[in-house]
Design an enzyme around this catalytic site. Structure first.
Site, PDB file in Angstrom:
ATOM      1  N   SER A   8      -9.686  -0.629   7.268  1.00 31.47           N
ATOM      2  CA  SER A   8      -9.258  -0.510   5.722  1.00 31.47           C
ATOM      3  C   SER A   8      -8.049  -1.133   4.990  1.00 31.47           C
ATOM      4  O   SER A   8      -8.294  -1.837   4.057  1.00 31.47           O
ATOM      5  CB  SER A   8      -8.411   0.851   5.603  1.00 31.47           C
ATOM      6  N   SER A  53      -9.666   1.589   3.007  1.00 28.73           N
ATOM      7  CA  SER A  53      -9.050   2.477   2.306  1.00 28.73           C
ATOM      8  C   SER A  53      -7.925   1.810   1.328  1.00 28.73           C
ATOM      9  O   SER A  53      -7.415   2.114  -0.298  1.00 28.73           O
ATOM     10  CB  SER A  53      -7.843   3.811   2.910  1.00 28.73           C
ATOM     11  N   LYS A  79       0.551  -0.975  -0.076  1.00 27.41           N
ATOM     12  CA  LYS A  79       0.164  -0.669   0.321  1.00 27.41           C
ATOM     13  C   LYS A  79       1.240   1.621   0.431  1.00 27.41           C
ATOM     14  O   LYS A  79       1.745   1.027   0.688  1.00 27.41           O
ATOM     15  CB  LYS A  79      -0.548   0.028   1.411  1.00 27.41           C
TER      16      LYS A  79
HETATM   17  N1  GLN Z   1     -12.690   4.123   6.219  1.00 31.86           N
HETATM   18  C1  GLN Z   1     -12.649   4.676   7.830  1.00 31.86           C
HETATM   19  C2  GLN Z   1     -11.922   6.082   7.863  1.00 31.86           C
HETATM   20  O1  GLN Z   1     -12.241   6.423   6.515  1.00 31.86           O
HETATM   21  C3  GLN Z   1     -11.706   3.847   8.182  1.00 31.86           C
HETATM   22  C4  GLN Z   1      -9.901   3.954   7.510  1.00 31.86           C
HETATM   23  C5  GLN Z   1      -8.948   3.475   7.789  1.00 31.86           C
HETATM   24  O2  GLN Z   1      -9.046   2.014   8.044  1.00 31.86           O
HETATM   25  N2  GLN Z   1      -7.993   2.926   7.320  1.00 31.86           N
HETATM   26  O3  GLN Z   1     -11.541   6.792   8.844  1.00 31.86           O
END
Ligand code: GLN
Length: 499
Positions: A190, A166, A91
């Site tokens: 995410s 994400s 990532k």
């Molecule tokens: N969807 C969640 C957010 O927008 C989690 C994101 C993540 O786990 N990095 O904060």
């Protein structure tokens, strides 16, 4: 003659093939780079493909194998380790020395990291070959990969849909068989939510199990590195390399790393599985609920016992998270000011103009929304009402889990409330978007390990089963997932266009 199906194999199978001399790492790497080139364009899963570097690493790995230089996996140990020339992708939140590291943001559009993150360092030292860096929501803020400065990623199961976020580039590239494995990060879901939406296996370890050094910070008390793979067995293999104490991360925990692969074999007889009743209430898509219930029945048929557990404060997890995470992000992202870090605006009038325009131009809308929310909840006058209150509720949620784990070994339920949704459907409605993580955020607030494994389909799109374990209970959730995957074949399904 090299097998034509190298892309369909799991890391574990590929490791065997390399060991037996069926193919070389160079051949394997070439085969995957060719797929990335041919099929990757539509998906937009990569921000950077490091083809030359990958081939050079594969050559080194083949040479080391030929010379029998078997090294012990670990930082800075030469020779080949357990990952023996196996390809994977990172990532783009992990710093990679000499390679663009953007975090999905215009702010870091041109940032070439001078050092490797611990996760990258450990995987490379064990012999892994990096194919490239994957697309992601900007600074990991999002659930659909649509907040990326580099554009959305598409879901290989349906190109009109989101692959989740994400870590959407990681999930899409594993689902499309462009790589056998990918790293990801999980602050509120995410890793697990994109795994659920793409029919892949996604593991978020216990907070502190894997070093955060060199992983660009979003919300430091919640962020944790993990993996997206095609099987729990592969996740166990990678976790064994990534996990362990790192003095460069003050929250890294000094606890021995078990042999996660060795622990997979035991049966599920006597495993106590807790079901959270509220997880099956309104809000959960019917077909997703049906797939998850069937998966629970499979676990039961394998000897697990199912009991109901109560997590009375869990419905407060999303609002709690959306105070704590923005508060921490507003502090973490203050370093991107065009002076110390990040993109610098051109021809500033004065210092204030430099700050304002650098940040104004560098950050996207969602990141700005979080920074403003975070600054607000931390400001004098609101601190007690929001931030302090959220910290108190966070403790209650962690306590609920602690009590539940007195009676059960694993807590099971759905990973996400719906299957993959259309790109564009939720991006203008932050609250609906935030609810995607309703089942996953609790584990982050409590620092617990969680995994999502494919358990069926709804509207021809994959559904994920979510298993949460107690602190350092990775072995339990990996074993339950592996045993489930021995009985089912959902994790082996592949989107037709990428077979
Ligand atoms: N969807 C969640 C957010 O927008 C989690 C994101 C993540 O786990 N990095 O904060």
């Amino acid at each position: 003659m090299i097998a034509e199906d190298l892309h369909t194999q799991t890391l574990t199978q590929l490791a065997q093939g390399l060991e037996q001399g069926d193919f070389t790492s160079v051949e394997l790497t070439q085969a995957l780079l060719e797929r990335i080139e041919r099929l990757g364009g539509d998906l937009n899963a990569f921000i950077t493909v490091t083809a030359d570097r990958a081939l050079a690493a594969a050559e080194r790995s083949d040479a080391a194998r030929a010379e029998g230089e078997i090294g012990v996996p670990g930082i800075g140990v030469p020779g080949i380790g357990v990952l023996n020339g196996l390809p994977l992708v990172h990532k783009d939140i992990f710093c990679t020395r000499g390679v663009l590291t953007t975090c999905g943001s215009r702010m870091l559009e041109n940032f070439v990291s001078p050092y490797d993150a611990s996760v990258v360092e450990r995987l490379s030292a064990a012999g892994a070959v990096m194919l490239g860096k994957t697309n992601m929501d900007e600074f990991a803020m999002g659930s659909s990969n649509e907040t990326s400065y580099f554009g959305p990623v598409r879901n290989p199961w349906n190109l009109e849909c989101s692959p989740g976020g994400s870590s959407g580039g990681s999930s899409a590239s594993v689902a499309a068989r462009l790589t056998p494995a990918a790293t990801g990060t999980d602050t509120g879901g995410s890793i697990r939510q994109p795994a659920a939406l793409t029919g892949t296996t996604g593991l978020k370890p216990t907070y502190g199990r894997v070093s955060r050094y060199g992983m660009i910070a979003f919300a430091s008390s919640l962020d944790q590195a993990g993996v997206i793979t095609r099987s729990a067995e592969d996740a166990a293999l990678l976790l064994g390399v990534m996990a362990g104490f790192d003095e460069r991360d003050s929250t890294s925990i000094d606890q021995p790393v078990p042999d996660y692969v060795a622990g997979l074999g035991d049966s599920l007889k006597g495993l106590r599985v807790g079901i959270v009743r509220q997880h099956f209430d309104a809000g959960l898509d019917d077909a997703c609920g049906a797939a998850v219930r069937e998966a629970l029945a499979v676990l039961e048929s394998q000897g697990a016992t199912l009991t109901e557990v109560d997590l009375p404060n869990l419905d407060l997890s999303v609002p709690t998270y959306y105070v704590v995470a923005p508060a921490e992000c507003s502090s973490n992202l203050s370093r991107f000011d065009g002076v110390r870090f990040g993109r610098r605006a051109e021809d500033p009038e004065d210092l204030l103009d430099l700050y304002c325009r650098s940040r104004g131009e560098g950050f996207g809308a969602e990141v700005k929304r979080r920074i403003m929310t975070g600054t607000y909840v931390l400001s004098a006058g609101y601190y007690d009402a929001y931030y302090l209150k959220a910290q108190q509720v966070r403790h209650l949620i962690a306590d609920d889990f602690r009590q539940a784990f007195a009676d059960v070994d694993v807590i099971a339920g759905p990973t996400a409330p719906t299957p993959a949704f259309k790109l564009g459907d939720k991006i203008d409605d932050p609250i609906t978007m935030y609810l995607n993580d309703i089942y996953t955020i609790g584990a982050n607030l409590a620092g617990l390990p969680g995994i999502s494994v494919p358990c069926g389909f709804a509207d021809e799109l994959p559904v994920g089963l979510h298993l949460v374990g107690p602190h350092f209970g990775e072995e339990q959730i990996l074993r339950a997932s592996h045993q489930y995957q021995l009985q089912t074949d959902w994790h082996t399904r592949c989107p037709e266009a990428f077979a």
